[in-house]
Design an enzyme around this catalytic site. Structure first.
Site, PDB file in Angstrom:
ATOM      1  N   SER A  95       0.967  -1.281  -0.112  1.00 29.92           N
ATOM      2  CA  SER A  95       0.023   0.066  -0.020  1.00 29.92           C
ATOM      3  C   SER A  95       0.967   1.308   0.169  1.00 29.92           C
ATOM      4  O   SER A  95       2.073   1.162  -0.286  1.00 29.92           O
ATOM      5  CB  SER A  95      -0.949  -0.079   1.309  1.00 29.92           C
ATOM      6  OG  SER A  95      -0.492   0.484   2.146  1.00 29.92           O
ATOM      7  N   GLU A 135      -0.857  11.150  -9.978  1.00 25.39           N
ATOM      8  CA  GLU A 135      -2.029  10.534 -10.656  1.00 25.39           C
ATOM      9  C   GLU A 135      -3.166  10.867  -9.638  1.00 25.39           C
ATOM     10  O   GLU A 135      -2.826  10.776  -8.547  1.00 25.39           O
ATOM     11  CB  GLU A 135      -1.818   8.966 -10.828  1.00 25.39           C
ATOM     12  CG  GLU A 135      -0.855   8.393 -11.967  1.00 25.39           C
ATOM     13  CD  GLU A 135      -0.495   7.196 -11.809  1.00 25.39           C
ATOM     14  OE1 GLU A 135      -1.107   6.243 -11.644  1.00 25.39           O
ATOM     15  OE2 GLU A 135       0.889   6.926 -11.702  1.00 25.39           O
ATOM     16  N   LYS A 137      -5.724  10.030  -7.214  1.00 24.28           N
ATOM     17  CA  LYS A 137      -5.901   8.667  -6.458  1.00 24.28           C
ATOM     18  C   LYS A 137      -7.273   8.340  -6.349  1.00 24.28           C
ATOM     19  O   LYS A 137      -8.171   9.018  -5.710  1.00 24.28           O
ATOM     20  CB  LYS A 137      -5.478   8.795  -4.967  1.00 24.28           C
ATOM     21  CG  LYS A 137      -5.392   7.645  -4.342  1.00 24.28           C
ATOM     22  CD  LYS A 137      -4.711   8.072  -2.659  1.00 24.28           C
ATOM     23  CE  LYS A 137      -4.547   6.716  -1.974  1.00 24.28           C
ATOM     24  NZ  LYS A 137      -6.053   6.258  -1.632  1.00 24.28           N
ATOM     25  N   GLU A 202      -7.146   0.139 -10.435  1.00 23.35           N
ATOM     26  CA  GLU A 202      -8.265   0.341  -9.403  1.00 23.35           C
ATOM     27  C   GLU A 202      -9.558   0.072 -10.002  1.00 23.35           C
ATOM     28  O   GLU A 202      -9.891   0.725 -10.951  1.00 23.35           O
ATOM     29  CB  GLU A 202      -8.067   1.876  -8.687  1.00 23.35           C
ATOM     30  CG  GLU A 202      -8.835   2.277  -7.644  1.00 23.35           C
ATOM     31  CD  GLU A 202      -7.764   1.780  -6.324  1.00 23.35           C
ATOM     32  OE1 GLU A 202      -6.900   1.237  -6.535  1.00 23.35           O
ATOM     33  OE2 GLU A 202      -8.433   1.952  -5.181  1.00 23.35           O
ATOM     34  N   CYS A 441     -51.571  12.425   4.160  1.00 24.84           N
ATOM     35  CA  CYS A 441     -52.917  12.169   3.978  1.00 24.84           C
ATOM     36  C   CYS A 441     -53.605  11.650   5.696  1.00 24.84           C
ATOM     37  O   CYS A 441     -54.738  11.351   5.581  1.00 24.84           O
ATOM     38  CB  CYS A 441     -53.323  11.017   3.009  1.00 24.84           C
ATOM     39  SG  CYS A 441     -52.469   9.477   3.680  1.00 24.84           S
TER      40      CYS A 441
HETATM   41  S1  IVH Z   1      -0.045   2.875  -6.829  1.00 27.41           S
HETATM   42  C1  IVH Z   1       2.700   0.184  -4.382  1.00 27.41           C
HETATM   43  N1  IVH Z   1      -1.676   4.585  -8.054  1.00 27.41           N
HETATM   44  O1  IVH Z   1      -4.662   3.652  -3.380  1.00 27.41           O
HETATM   45  C2  IVH Z   1       1.791   0.878  -5.212  1.00 27.41           C
HETATM   46  N2  IVH Z   1      -2.439   3.311  -6.332  1.00 27.41           N
HETATM   47  O2  IVH Z   1      -3.304   4.040  -0.644  1.00 27.41           O
HETATM   48  C3  IVH Z   1       0.495   0.681  -5.216  1.00 27.41           C
HETATM   49  N3  IVH Z   1      -4.699   3.977  -5.586  1.00 27.41           N
HETATM   50  O3  IVH Z   1      -3.640   0.273  -2.701  1.00 27.41           O
HETATM   51  C4  IVH Z   1      -0.607   1.602  -5.411  1.00 27.41           C
HETATM   52  N4  IVH Z   1      -5.191   5.218  -7.280  1.00 27.41           N
HETATM   53  O4  IVH Z   1      -5.973   0.879  -4.001  1.00 27.41           O
HETATM   54  C5  IVH Z   1      -1.530   3.611  -7.194  1.00 27.41           C
HETATM   55  N5  IVH Z   1      -2.900   5.975  -9.349  1.00 27.41           N
HETATM   56  C6  IVH Z   1      -2.872   5.227  -8.226  1.00 27.41           C
HETATM   57  C7  IVH Z   1      -3.689   4.912  -7.332  1.00 27.41           C
HETATM   58  C8  IVH Z   1      -3.589   4.142  -6.266  1.00 27.41           C
HETATM   59  C9  IVH Z   1      -5.536   4.767  -6.324  1.00 27.41           C
HETATM   60  C10 IVH Z   1      -5.187   3.152  -4.348  1.00 27.41           C
HETATM   61  C11 IVH Z   1      -4.828   1.658  -4.510  1.00 27.41           C
HETATM   62  C12 IVH Z   1      -3.840   1.662  -3.192  1.00 27.41           C
HETATM   63  C13 IVH Z   1      -4.269   2.630  -2.467  1.00 27.41           C
HETATM   64  C14 IVH Z   1      -2.969   3.224  -1.524  1.00 27.41           C
END
Ligand code: IVH
Length: 704
Positions: A95, A135, A137, A202, A441
């Site tokens: 994560s 990017e 999120k 995602e 009513c």
């Molecule tokens: S990279 C090891 N890129 O955010 C890196 N994660 O808080 C893995 N997420 O588990 C994640 N958009 O579910 C990445 N453009 C993006 C993302 C993204 C959403 C989520 C994903 C991840 C979580 C981490």
């Protein structure tokens, strides 16, 4: 492929062409098997399927040396899994560590430089100016897809990071999860298909789909999802992929590993995202490459508010070092990589005061408490009201008039009260009491076994329910009567000019002019809109009746099967439930509806008013706006439908079919032997769709 086994007559080029043809047939067969076995929604006849299958078998018989070991002729049709198997991730799914301020962003940058200086490859990277990819999120859940020689073989949830659940069949129902990698990129060049490709990204539920899902659940008195993320997660874990398919999920790819000794992986993350684009994945389009950390900061600032206007929910920005060589040098902790970080926006919450609580009566008699709030700005809009859902929720929150409350938007759309600040409560406040009589009513309310809401049982005598039914009648997916909205309906009912939806069609210009604030022009427009609505297609008419559990999708199926409202009115529950996708809840509620004399009377009145009540020329009028504002151009020969049928289908969902490619074209759909239009579209950067992708889009539109 071992070339020495090729028959002599096949030269290099033709063997390639035969292989491509086989691949293409295999892809089509897999796709149709999936639609048939998994979704029970075939879009071609058995005979057409057999034709494809035979073509492949014949080619394989003639050129045995070119046969792939994983050819669909070696498999039997796939039936859905009942239990999710476990899948061990090739590379753990980590994560991200979170930051919430620009100071922390700077500190992360310093850590990166220290990390590089301390690494074994320090010499190689010292004094290197780092570039970053930002990017948005997406608030969904991460999944991993594995493609073997271009074909999707498995899809898994993140699980505990080491082992996830095998949800391949469910993932295959998402139109944005390609079943196979695209053989050509957007510029028409051939893609190099790796032996193995692992794609991560995602899965999310668009805000609009989330709102529609919760509206449906609330109609059925089922528990609502708190946010699009939970809704996406619940939808992906369905045991029956047909249920997942109904949930309108989508996928953004954000990362990939190429495993192929003959193909060099992109060394930059930004290029990896372009590669994913080329393979046919959807990559979030607002990504950006910055030359320094200030560029990242500007990106985060720019999107802080703008993100609320997107159709999907975002909760921050993911920032990744662009150079993938550096990823190896920087490494990871047990939880997260050092080369990426998540900048989280502060939660969108605001304080407000409950000025009043109204108990509102819905179309089906459900009584819902709604808090009217002191207007407050939240996630891009001004919030004035928030649902308190039901009696249980009122009790749990103990919300009262005068209370200071914290409001949040679930999925950026539906405002909800998440907390009551009891210490700020005025001294003489009184606990709210759920009424025991209908506020409209005065009929005693009923609570049905197993339901959380109270209902007014006075279906035909309750003024509020009638008002809601007429509002539903004129709404966009129903009879779509422009210019007739909530306030006009209220005025018309109050002036006793109407007492049912059918009465709308007897209104005169004088009636409308007698109302406050109605001028000549608007009266003419309203009468014209009402006249036009008499011709609405049968699915919209069935939907407009407001039969419980009958959404537009079910209405469409009922219309296709019964062809006329009079036939539907006489249908038995067995006849209705024999239609694929129609469960007992729908068949029961349709039969109940037509058994009521008040409803029969309404239908008689509607017929007398000149409402069209049977299937007309299906293709002529749009039944929904799923493709509104989008122009399609068709080229080449489509195999599963005629060109005219494809054009009808586009128009049916509110799109435009044109014959020339221009900057205004949104999609180019190509079949076999496409002409120069395909090249032109690629030059203009227009999204091109092959036949399976186009069919997926039609399927998706039919669910809206
Ligand atoms: S990279 C090891 N890129 O955010 C890196 N994660 O808080 C893995 N997420 O588990 C994640 N958009 O579910 C990445 N453009 C993006 C993302 C993204 C959403 C989520 C994903 C991840 C979580 C981490």
């Amino acid at each position: 492929m071992d070339k020495k086994h090729l028959p002599k007559k096949i030269d290099e080029l033709t063997s390639m062409q035969i292989q491509e043809k086989m691949e293409d047939l295999s892809r089509q067969i897999r796709h149709h098997r999936f639609l048939y076995y998994v979704l029970s929604q075939p879009i071609i006849s058995d005979a057409e399927f057999d034709k494809l299958y035979r073509q492949l078998e014949e080619l394989e018989k003639e050129y045995p040396s070119l046969v792939n070991t994983d050819s669909p002729t070696h498999e039997v049709g796939a039936a859905p899994n009942t239990e999710f198997k476990q899948i061990r991730h090739r590379v753990p799914m980590l994560s991200l560590s979170n930051i919430t301020s620009f100071e922390e962003l700077k500190k992360w940058q310093e850590r990166l430089h220290r990390g590089i200086d301390g690494s074994e490859d320090a010499d190689k990277f010292s004094n290197k100016q780092l570039s970053y990819v930002s990017e948005l999120k997406i608030d969904g859940l991460s999944i991993a897809l594995t493609y073997e020689r271009g074909t999707l073989i498995s899809g898994a949830t993140r699980g505990n990071g080491e082992v996830g659940e095998d949800i391949t069949l469910n993932l295959k129902t998402l139109p944005t999860v390609p079943h196979s990698l695209s053989l050509t990129n957007k510029a028409g060049k051939k893609n190099k298909i790796p032996d193995l490709l692992e794609v991560r990204g995602e899965v999310y539920m668009p805000k609009e789909s989330f709102a529609a899902l919760n509206a449906q659940l609330s109609e059925k008195n089922e528990p609502l999802f708190a946010n699009p993320r939970n809704a996406a997660s619940g939808s992906l874990r369905q045991k029956d992929p047909r249920q997942t398919a109904k949930r309108q999920l989508a996928f953004f790819a954000y990362f990939a590993y190429v495993i192929d000794k003959n193909i060099v992986e992109p060394t930059s993350h930004y290029e990896t995202l372009s590669m994913l684009d080329d393979f046919g994945f959807t990559v979030e389009p607002n990504r950006s490459l910055a030359k320094n950390i200030e560029g990242v900061q500007a990106y985060c600032d720019k999107w802080a508010d703008k993100r609320h206007a997107l159709s999907y929910q975002t909760d921050g920005v993911v920032i990744k070092v662009d150079d993938r060589e550096l990823w190896k040098a920087l490494g990871s902790t047990a939880q997260s990589p050092r080369w990426a970080v998540a900048y989280k926006y502060p939660p969108e919450e605001a304080e407000s005061i409950i000025e009043a609580v109204h108990f509102e009566v819905g179309r089906t008699g459900a009584v819902t408490p709604v808090a009217w709030l002191k207007p407050v700005k939240l996630a891009g809009t001004t919030v004035k009201r928030a649902s308190l859902h039901n009696a249980d929720q009122i009790e749990r929150l103990d919300a009262r008039v005068g209370d200071t409350v914290v409001v949040r938007k679930a999925g950026d759309i539906i405002p909800e009260i998440i907390k009551v600040e009891k210490e700020k409560r005025p001294i003489h406040s009184k606990a709210l009491h759920y009424p025991d009589h209908c506020p409209s009513c005065q009929n005693p309310l009923e609570k049905i076994e197993g339901e959380v809401v109270f209902r007014c049982p006075n279906t035909y005598g309750c003024p509020a329910q009638l008002e809601r039914r007429i509002e539903h009648w004129v709404s966009r997916d129903a009879m779509d009567v422009d210019g007739v909205g909530e306030s006009l309906i209220k005025q018309l009912l109050a002036a006793k000019l109407i007492a049912s939806a059918a009465d709308l069609y007897h209104l005169t210009k004088e009636d409308l002019l007698s109302l406050e604030r109605k001028g000549e022009k608007s009266a003419d427009n309203i009468l014209a809109a009402l006249k036009a609505s008499k011709e609405r297609p049968l699915p919209n008419l069935i939907f407009a009746l407001g039969i419980r559990h009958v959404g537009l999708n079910a209405a469409e199926k009922l219309a296709e099967s019964f062809l006329a409202l009079s036939c539907l009115a006489e249908a038995t529950p067995e006849a209705i439930s024999s239609i694929p996708g129609m469960g007992p809840a729908i068949s029961e509620s349709v039969c109940d509806y037509f058994a009521q004399k008040e409803n029969r009377q309404l239908i008689d009145d509607l017929a007398k008013a000149g409402i069209e009540m049977s299937i007309q020329d299906e293709g002529a009028k749009p039944i929904s706006q799923a493709f509104a504002g989008r122009t399609f151009v068709l080229t080449g020969t489509l195999t599963s439908l005629e060109r005219s049928e494809a054009e009808k289908a586009i128009k049916k969902y509110g799109g435009k079919a044109s014959s020339t490619v221009s900057k205004k074209t949104n999609y180019l759909v190509f079949g076999e032997n496409p002409g120069s239009k395909l090249l032109k579209a690629q030059e203009l950067g227009i999204t091109v769709l092959d036949e399976p992708k186009f069919l997926e889009m039609l399927e998706e539109a039919s669910k809206k």
